[in-house]
Write a protein that holds these residues in place. Structure first.
Motif, PDB file in Angstrom:
ATOM      1  N   GLU A  83       0.834  -1.202   0.000  1.00  0.00           N
ATOM      2  CA  GLU A  83       0.000   0.000   0.000  1.00  0.00           C
ATOM      3  C   GLU A  83       0.869   1.254   0.000  1.00  0.00           C
ATOM      4  OE1 GLU A  83      -2.807  -0.592   3.177  1.00  0.00           O
ATOM      5  OE2 GLU A  83      -3.527  -2.423   2.221  1.00  0.00           O
ATOM      6  N   GLY A  84       2.124   1.102  -0.363  1.00  0.00           N
ATOM      7  CA  GLY A  84       3.078   2.204  -0.323  1.00  0.00           C
ATOM      8  C   GLY A  84       3.072   3.034  -1.598  1.00  0.00           C
ATOM      9  N   PRO A  85       4.085   3.908  -1.719  1.00  0.00           N
ATOM     10  CA  PRO A  85       4.110   4.870  -2.821  1.00  0.00           C
ATOM     11  C   PRO A  85       4.690   4.324  -4.133  1.00  0.00           C
ATOM     12  CG  PRO A  85       5.974   5.228  -1.371  1.00  0.00           C
ATOM     13  CD  PRO A  85       5.191   4.094  -0.773  1.00  0.00           C
ATOM     14  N   GLY A  86       5.002   3.047  -4.179  1.00  0.00           N
ATOM     15  CA  GLY A  86       5.583   2.487  -5.405  1.00  0.00           C
ATOM     16  C   GLY A  86       4.582   2.459  -6.547  1.00  0.00           C
ATOM     17  N   PHE A  87       5.015   1.925  -7.673  1.00  0.00           N
ATOM     18  CA  PHE A  87       4.135   1.880  -8.847  1.00  0.00           C
ATOM     19  C   PHE A  87       4.569   0.785  -9.806  1.00  0.00           C
ATOM     20  CE2 PHE A  87       7.613   4.830  -9.713  1.00  0.00           C
ATOM     21  CZ  PHE A  87       8.043   4.440 -10.974  1.00  0.00           C
ATOM     22  N   VAL A  88       3.693   0.459 -10.734  1.00  0.00           N
ATOM     23  CA  VAL A  88       4.048  -0.416 -11.852  1.00  0.00           C
ATOM     24  C   VAL A  88       3.854   0.385 -13.122  1.00  0.00           C
ATOM     25  CG1 VAL A  88       3.648  -2.591 -13.053  1.00  0.00           C
ATOM     26  CG2 VAL A  88       3.196  -2.434 -10.617  1.00  0.00           C
ATOM     27  N   ARG A 131       0.871   3.828 -16.095  1.00  0.00           N
ATOM     28  CA  ARG A 131       1.330   3.545 -14.741  1.00  0.00           C
ATOM     29  C   ARG A 131       0.148   3.415 -13.796  1.00  0.00           C
ATOM     30  NH1 ARG A 131       5.616   7.600 -11.704  1.00  0.00           N
ATOM     31  NH2 ARG A 131       7.038   6.909 -13.330  1.00  0.00           N
ATOM     32  N   SER A 132       0.286   2.515 -12.835  1.00  0.00           N
ATOM     33  CA  SER A 132      -0.710   2.453 -11.766  1.00  0.00           C
ATOM     34  C   SER A 132      -0.007   2.092 -10.456  1.00  0.00           C
ATOM     35  CB  SER A 132      -1.817   1.454 -12.115  1.00  0.00           C
ATOM     36  OG  SER A 132      -2.895   1.575 -11.192  1.00  0.00           O
ATOM     37  N   ASP A 133      -0.777   1.764  -9.421  1.00  0.00           N
ATOM     38  CA  ASP A 133      -0.168   1.553  -8.101  1.00  0.00           C
ATOM     39  C   ASP A 133       0.730   0.306  -8.094  1.00  0.00           C
ATOM     40  OD1 ASP A 133      -1.762  -0.813  -6.608  1.00  0.00           O
ATOM     41  OD2 ASP A 133      -3.125   0.305  -7.912  1.00  0.00           O
ATOM     42  N   VAL A 134       1.490   0.146  -7.027  1.00  0.00           N
ATOM     43  CA  VAL A 134       2.537  -0.884  -6.982  1.00  0.00           C
ATOM     44  C   VAL A 134       1.988  -2.311  -7.104  1.00  0.00           C
ATOM     45  CG1 VAL A 134       2.634  -1.004  -4.448  1.00  0.00           C
ATOM     46  CG2 VAL A 134       4.657  -1.635  -5.781  1.00  0.00           C
ATOM     47  N   SER A 135       0.748  -2.514  -6.648  1.00  0.00           N
ATOM     48  CA  SER A 135       0.225  -3.881  -6.747  1.00  0.00           C
ATOM     49  C   SER A 135      -0.754  -4.035  -7.910  1.00  0.00           C
ATOM     50  CB  SER A 135      -0.416  -4.309  -5.425  1.00  0.00           C
ATOM     51  OG  SER A 135      -1.633  -3.622  -5.226  1.00  0.00           O
ATOM     52  N   ALA A 136      -0.700  -3.080  -8.841  1.00  0.00           N
ATOM     53  CA  ALA A 136      -1.544  -3.168 -10.042  1.00  0.00           C
ATOM     54  C   ALA A 136      -1.054  -4.298 -10.947  1.00  0.00           C
ATOM     55  CB  ALA A 136      -1.497  -1.840 -10.796  1.00  0.00           C
ATOM     56  N   GLU A 137      -1.957  -4.800 -11.769  1.00  0.00           N
ATOM     57  CA  GLU A 137      -1.578  -5.849 -12.727  1.00  0.00           C
ATOM     58  C   GLU A 137      -1.204  -5.240 -14.086  1.00  0.00           C
ATOM     59  OE1 GLU A 137      -5.082  -7.996 -11.782  1.00  0.00           O
ATOM     60  OE2 GLU A 137      -4.079  -9.267 -10.302  1.00  0.00           O
ATOM     61  N   THR A 138      -0.717  -4.010 -14.022  1.00  0.00           N
ATOM     62  CA  THR A 138      -0.330  -3.265 -15.225  1.00  0.00           C
ATOM     63  C   THR A 138       0.777  -3.984 -16.008  1.00  0.00           C
ATOM     64  OG1 THR A 138      -0.897  -1.231 -14.066  1.00  0.00           O
ATOM     65  CG2 THR A 138       0.514  -1.003 -16.000  1.00  0.00           C
TER      66      THR A 138
END
Ligand code: FES
Ligand SMILES: [Fe+2]
Lengths: 421, 158
Positions: A235-240, A399-406
């Motif tokens: 739930e952090g600030p990372g991304f995919v 780009r989307s959030d770190v746990s996105a399936e992007t």
């Protein structure tokens, strides 16, 4: 597959939607056969890191799809990727995983080839009269290009240059290679294991942050508090980010994207002893640079279809059959760097990776269960819509959030492009 | 041949094997020297374990973490836990300096978990330190016959 329609009446193009893929991508042997030609024999495929073939005569055997190849450095330091198949009657000319040789001599009737694949000698040639011109029978050579020490080969002579294929992935490769800590990067051994499941299950996993806290709970319980907090990134600030051509990056720990930045930050608890040991031989700024590099990068870069630059190692996948995949986790060390730093790297790798690691076996179990569950239902889908709600266009892709399936959506878009071309 | 020493060492190793097969991990941990190393190398000919990649290279801390993980119920690959039965045989004393004894033997291990039985064969080399009328393990090296191949995951202590 000869026709473009599967047993369920879907066309190949239908099987990949923007937010889901059909389960038959994991289970259909005809699709797997098709992938060997349309994906693996039709794009750039990673074969080696330059450090794996350091000298003239150094070679590494491997596979592109199911085809055995040899990657070899010749006397002029040029790298060749050759089909591992004698031009006489097909015997492999090179066995063993890695090594050094002066030439390739076929064990069956003794045809011999130089390091660049040229046919040099044929025993008792009289029987051929003038029917055999040696110039016509070199080992079959693939097109080879290299970026950031990563060697790729392709069967497709008219494919775009490697740098174009990599596109925005290149800058992430450059960042990843900073984990040499000022030294060249060297592959320092690898864990190899197989799991009973389709190769794309592993391909997806390299940009799957979602599973980490659950599947790797036992690993997280085995590390210090600071590391556990660092790895609490879902739930952090990372991304995919989708980088095009099937490539994607998952940034779990934004602070560790650039290993040469932030060198004045406090040294994490777990590296205090290593830093102290390094201070005997290196000035403080170099100690900090090495220690930060030893921890590895805070991101996973997935390069379609078979290689990932993942935190502190290379992840290589090799499709064996529709339901079997071989994985190599190659540890990265500093060539000429401090032994203490490299030892820390090796022990970290052993802690998580490989068949006896605290992480890999749980991944493997999860993937095995995906394959097993995929046999249930006759016309079911794999959902890939996580993070779609907040996905944004970027300069490099989306780009989307770190746990996105992007990242998975990116890979399947490329898969569809190649499979339906 | 020192049959008494051979008997003594092989009895110790058989007991260790029995502990591992029956999940008696606290007792197993207590067999070790504090500085002892449990090693499963990739290349069976490797001797410099510290500076190469192994499958496992456990000091005391890693051994206890490994044991904790096996019993934690937090790891899907070890719950249900695999069952193992190993036999150890072909014992040979390689060296004895009066204080430490080096013993080599063969291990045949069968593993069963969730519908699948697997077979791992290995050479084991122990460095044992005499401790009263028993030993403590200074080093145990498990050289799997197929270590250089692509393995399947191992959810126990071989
Ligand atoms: S098959 Fe290679 S020499 Fe005959
Ligand atoms: Fe994982």
């Amino acid at each position: 597959m000869t026709s473009q329609t599967t047993s369920k009446g879907h066309t190949l193009a239908d099987l990949v939607q923007h937010d889901r893929v059909h389960t038959s991508l994991y289970t259909d042997p005809a699709i797997f056969e098709d992938e060997m030609d349309k994906v693996f024999a039709n794009t750039w495929v990673w074969v080696a890191h330059t450090s794996e073939i350091p000298e003239a005569g150094s070679y590494k055997t491997g596979y592109i799809g199911r085809q055995p190849v040899v990657t070899v450095r010749d006397r002029k330091q040029q790298v060749h990727v050759l089909l591992n198949r004698c031009r006489h009657r097909a015997a492999t000319v090179c066995e063993g995983h890695k090594g050094k040789t002066n030439s390739f001599v076929c064990p069956y009737h003794g045809w011999s080839y130089s390091l660049d694949g040229a046919l040099r000698g044929v025993p008792s040639p009289e029987s051929y009269g003038d029917l055999l011109d040696k110039a016509d029978y070199p080992l079959v050579k693939l097109r080879v290009e290299e970026y950031a020490g990563m060697i790729f080969a392709t069967f497709k002579d008219d494919i775009e240059p490697l740098v174009d294929f990599l596109g925005p992935a290149r800058k992430w490769m450059d960042l990843f290679m900073k984990q040499g800590g000022g030294f060249p990067i060297k592959v320092g051994g690898e864990h190899r294991f197989r799991f009973p499941g389709n190769w794309k299950i592993q391909l997806e996993n390299t940009t799957d942050a979602y599973h980490f806290p659950l599947v790797h709970k036992s690993f997280l319980s085995s590390v210090d508090k600071q590391t556990e907090e660092m790895l609490d990134f879902v739930e952090g600030p990372g991304f995919v980010e989708d980088l095009g051509n099937g490539h994607s990056v998952m940034v779990m720990i934004p602070d560790l994207v650039d290993l040469e930045a932030n060198l004045e930050a406090p040294i994490p608890e777990r590296f205090a002893a290593l830093a102290e040991e390094l201070r005997a031989d290196y000035p403080e700024d170099q100690v900090r640079r090495i220690v930060r590099a030893v921890g590895g990068s805070g991101f996973n870069l997935n390069i379609f279809p078979n290689i990932a630059c993942s935190m502190a190692f290379f992840r290589v996948l090799r499709p064996v059959s529709v339901t079997e995949t071989e994985i190599h986790h190659a540890v990265i060390t500093m060539d000429g760097g401090p032994e203490a730093g490299n030892r820390a790297r090796l022990r970290m790798h052993e802690h998580f990776q490989g068949p006896m690691g605290f992480g890999t076996p749980d991944d493997s179990e999860a993937w095995e269960r995906v394959q097993k569950g995929s046999n249930a239902g006759t016309d079911q889908w794999i959902l890939l819509n996580r993070g779609l709600a907040k996905e944004q266009e970027t300069a490099d892709g989306r780009r989307s959030d770190v746990s996105a399936e992007t990242g998975m959506r990116a890979a399947y878009r490329q898969w569809k492009k190649l499979m339906t071309a | 041949m020192n049959i008494e020493l051979l008997n003594h060492a092989s009895a110790f190793i058989c007991q260790e094997a029995d502990m591992l097969d029956h999940g008696e991990y606290p007792e197993w941990l207590a067999l070790w020297e504090e500085k002892g190393l449990y090693i499963v190398p990739i290349n069976p000919d490797e001797t410099d374990f510290a500076n190469t990649l192994n499958y496992a290279c456990d000091d005391a801390k890693m051994r206890s973490l490994r044991v904790a993980r096996l019993g934690s119920g937090e790891s899907i690959s070890t719950s249900p836990a695999p069952r193992t039965i190993r036999s150890v045989s072909r014992f040979r004393i390689l060296a004895d300096d009066g204080k430490t004894v080096t013993v080599r033997c063969a291990q045949n291990l069968r593993e069963f978990r969730k519908e699948i039985q697997k077979h791992y064969t290995a050479n084991l080399t122990y460095t044992l330190v005499r401790d009263g009328d028993s030993f403590r393990i200074q080093q145990k090296v498990v050289r799997l016959l197929n270590a250089s191949d692509a393995l399947q995951c191992i959810g126990y202590i071989p």
